[in-house]
Write a protein that holds these residues in place. Structure first.
Motif, PDB file in Angstrom:
ATOM      1  N   ARG A 144      14.705  23.465 -61.511  1.00  0.00           N
ATOM      2  CA  ARG A 144      15.862  24.092 -60.874  1.00  0.00           C
ATOM      3  C   ARG A 144      15.447  25.393 -60.179  1.00  0.00           C
ATOM      4  O   ARG A 144      14.725  26.203 -60.737  1.00  0.00           O
ATOM      5  N   LEU A 166      16.091  19.105 -59.720  1.00  0.00           N
ATOM      6  CA  LEU A 166      15.715  19.928 -58.567  1.00  0.00           C
ATOM      7  C   LEU A 166      16.938  20.593 -57.934  1.00  0.00           C
ATOM      8  O   LEU A 166      16.937  20.928 -56.752  1.00  0.00           O
ATOM      9  N   ARG A 167      17.967  20.821 -58.734  1.00  0.00           N
ATOM     10  CA  ARG A 167      19.154  21.464 -58.199  1.00  0.00           C
ATOM     11  C   ARG A 167      18.823  22.867 -57.685  1.00  0.00           C
ATOM     12  O   ARG A 167      18.097  23.614 -58.321  1.00  0.00           O
ATOM     13  N   LEU A 181      11.501  10.102 -55.759  1.00  0.00           N
ATOM     14  CA  LEU A 181      12.571  10.993 -56.194  1.00  0.00           C
ATOM     15  C   LEU A 181      13.696  10.175 -56.812  1.00  0.00           C
ATOM     16  O   LEU A 181      14.851  10.611 -56.843  1.00  0.00           O
ATOM     17  N   ASN A 185      17.848  14.781 -59.518  1.00  0.00           N
ATOM     18  CA  ASN A 185      19.065  15.495 -59.161  1.00  0.00           C
ATOM     19  C   ASN A 185      18.706  16.591 -58.169  1.00  0.00           C
ATOM     20  O   ASN A 185      18.029  17.561 -58.511  1.00  0.00           O
ATOM     21  N   LEU A 186      19.165  16.415 -56.919  1.00  0.00           N
ATOM     22  CA  LEU A 186      18.849  17.350 -55.843  1.00  0.00           C
ATOM     23  C   LEU A 186      20.118  18.031 -55.320  1.00  0.00           C
ATOM     24  O   LEU A 186      20.175  18.446 -54.169  1.00  0.00           O
ATOM     25  N   ALA A 189      20.236  21.275 -53.046  1.00  0.00           N
ATOM     26  CA  ALA A 189      18.845  21.597 -52.700  1.00  0.00           C
ATOM     27  C   ALA A 189      18.692  21.672 -51.181  1.00  0.00           C
ATOM     28  O   ALA A 189      19.500  21.131 -50.434  1.00  0.00           O
ATOM     29  N   LEU A 191      16.376  20.628 -48.155  1.00  0.00           N
ATOM     30  CA  LEU A 191      15.300  19.758 -47.683  1.00  0.00           C
ATOM     31  C   LEU A 191      15.330  19.672 -46.162  1.00  0.00           C
ATOM     32  O   LEU A 191      14.916  18.676 -45.577  1.00  0.00           O
ATOM     33  N   LEU A 206      22.537  13.578 -54.564  1.00  0.00           N
ATOM     34  CA  LEU A 206      22.281  14.402 -53.384  1.00  0.00           C
ATOM     35  C   LEU A 206      23.551  15.110 -52.909  1.00  0.00           C
ATOM     36  O   LEU A 206      23.720  15.371 -51.720  1.00  0.00           O
ATOM     37  N   THR A 209      23.304  18.381 -50.692  1.00  0.00           N
ATOM     38  CA  THR A 209      21.910  18.615 -50.310  1.00  0.00           C
ATOM     39  C   THR A 209      21.808  18.796 -48.791  1.00  0.00           C
ATOM     40  O   THR A 209      22.461  18.080 -48.035  1.00  0.00           O
TER      41      THR A 209
END
Length: 318
Positions: A144, A166-167, A181, A185-186, A189, A191, A206, A209
């Motif tokens: 995170r 990966l929040r 992936l 958990n994104l 995030a 990207l 996502l 995201t």
């Protein structure tokens, strides 16, 4: 004949001296390589010892020592990659635990520890062509708020980030080609401008995201397996990938597999979705302005109240 031999002797002597010198240089080079390997082995052992220290400063020193070894020795590069990935995975904590906590209000509310951040930064800035098929394993890792300082490239192609938390992570411009992936958990995030071609985003979360300008061509966002009922029948869940409110504007999503994806209120303005699979996807209230859906599979897709101005390849309203 005697005169010929007399004339030839100086040349033979010179040739013999040259051969002797060449043998000496070869032996010296061999001894130098052995010495260098011995020095690197000693440096490696010392760095590994530092990783186990109770002192953060000593652990950081061990990480930077391994970074230098990775730069100096092609032979030891894959081993260092494996060691640093294992260190980060162990010291970051498990996503199984972190995902029980709600999403933080901002990315500054949680960040990886300094030594974990340093280990992953070292991995991200290595030379992937030296990996020798070594996979960076960061599965089930609490990452995170992960972010990188400076302008150096973030190279994590084919890394395994399955089930990672990966929040609020910042991976802007990252090379995540063919990265796994799945079930990660994104949420929230970053990207944007990331290179995710052929990445596996199966059942990833996502929500919110930011993918602005990212390359998601050929990504897989399908379910990756259905749910078994009590009778043993396999059924697909309502949604495989949750992209609700995600920012996908100007994103390359050609040939992406996004069947059953939740794209409600997502920003897809200007996105390239040619030949993407959006079967049964929910695009309710999504911004599809100037998006290109030509050749996309849209069977069962929900487009209620979506902004369609300038969009190409969509079925007629009504």
């Amino acid at each position: 004949m005697v005169s010929l031999i007399a004339v030839s002797l100086p040349g033979l002597a010179a040739l013999g001296a040259l051969l002797f010198t060449w043998m000496q240089v070869g032996q010296a080079s061999k001894e130098l390589r052995i010495s260098e390997h011995g020095q690197i082995t000693s440096r490696f052992n010392a760095a590994i010892g530092n990783l186990g220290s109770q002192s953060l400063d000593v652990r950081l020193g061990g990480i930077y020592a391994l970074q230098r070894i990775m730069q100096d020795s092609v032979r030891d590069h894959p081993t260092v990659v494996s060691v640093l990935a294992a260190f980060a995975q162990r010291h970051a904590g498990s996503s199984t635990e972190s995902l029980r906590e709600p999403l933080a209000a901002s990315r500054d509310d949680h960040r990886p520890k300094a030594d974990v951040q340093a280990a992953i930064a070292t991995l991200a800035r290595r030379r992937p062509e030296r990996d020798s098929e070594t996979i960076i394993d960061l599965t089930y890792t609490d990452l995170r708020g992960l972010r990188f300082t400076g302008k150096a490239s973030i190279n994590l192609p084919e890394a395994d980030l399955s089930d990672a938390d990966l929040r609020w992570a910042t991976l802007s411009g990252a090379n995540l080609r063919k990265a796994s992936l799945s079930y990660a958990n994104l949420e929230s995030a970053y990207l944007d401008e990331a290179y995710l071609r052929a990445a596996d985003l199966t059942a990833a979360s996502l929500v919110g995201t930011v993918f602005t300008g990212a390359n998601l061509r050929e990504t897989d966002m399908t379910c990756g397996g259905g749910i078994l009922t009590e009778t043993g029948q396999e059924i697909e869940p309502a949604f495989c990938v949750d992209l609700q409110s995600a920012w996908l504007d100007d994103t390359d999503l050609r040939n992406a597999k996004m069947s059953n994806a939740d794209l409600r209120e997502a920003n897809l303005a200007g996105a390239n979705l040619r030949h993407a699979d959006l079967t049964n996807a929910d695009l309710t209230k999504a911004d599809l302005t100037n998006a290109d859906f030509r050749g996309a599979k849209l069977t069962g897709a929900k487009l209620q109240d979506a902004k369609r101005t300038g969009a190409r390849g969509l079925p007629r309203e009504g």
